[in-house]
Design a protein around this motif. Structure first.
Motif, short mmCIF file in Angstrom:
data_model
loop_
_atom_site.label_atom_id
_atom_site.label_comp_id
_atom_site.label_asym_id
_atom_site.label_seq_id
_atom_site.Cartn_x
_atom_site.Cartn_y
_atom_site.Cartn_z
N MET A 95 39.77 45.09 47.96
CA MET A 95 38.71 45.09 46.94
C MET A 95 37.48 44.27 47.34
N ASN A 96 37.14 44.30 48.61
CA ASN A 96 35.86 43.72 49.04
C ASN A 96 34.73 44.53 48.41
N PRO A 97 33.74 43.86 47.80
CA PRO A 97 32.63 44.60 47.21
C PRO A 97 31.90 45.46 48.25
N GLY A 98 31.52 46.65 47.81
CA GLY A 98 30.80 47.59 48.67
C GLY A 98 31.52 48.92 48.73
N LYS A 99 31.04 49.77 49.61
CA LYS A 99 31.61 51.12 49.78
C LYS A 99 33.00 51.04 50.42
#
Length: 129
Positions: A95-99
């Protein structure tokens, strides 16, 4: 016309005799892809499940499931999946922010895919708010 029908019947019988025997894997996700959509990091645990069916006539063994990076962790069934039974490959994205655009490679003894290998994909976007 009679010769043509005879030829067609012979071809059908021949094709049936060459039908693949052995374990076969068929994933339920369209194009072997799960789309997370746009998800919030704070409310989504990142876990998704790829379900598959052994459509063959022998036990299907998943020998490996690996990700294209360390941010995605797949888990595979340890026991063989019997003919007609359903199995699951669970995937946890960190769930790292980004695409999101990751590939999970599944290796098995399936005879209906090249070398028993299937590429699964996850996509989407993680936002922080």
């Amino acid at each position: 016309m009679r010769k043509f029908l005879g030829l067609v019947a012979m071809l059908l019988v021949t094709a049936a005799s060459f039908a693949q025997k052995g374990p076969q894997i068929k994933f339920k996700a369209e194009n072997n892809t799960i789309d997370y959509g746009t998800v919030k990091k704070s409310t989504d645990n990142g876990v998704r499940v790829f379900e598959f069916v052994n459509t063959g006539d022998q036990p299907l063994v998943i020998t490996n499931a690996k990700s294209s990076c360390g941010c995605t962790v797949p888990s595979k069934p340890e026991a063989p999946v019997m003919p007609g039974q359903t199995g699951k490959i669970e995937v946890k994205y960190n769930m790292n922010p980004g695409k999101i655009s990751k590939v999970i490679t599944v290796e098995s003894n399936a005879v209906n895919v090249d070398n028993g290998v299937v590429a699964l994909k996850i996509k989407g976007e993680v936002i922080t708010e």
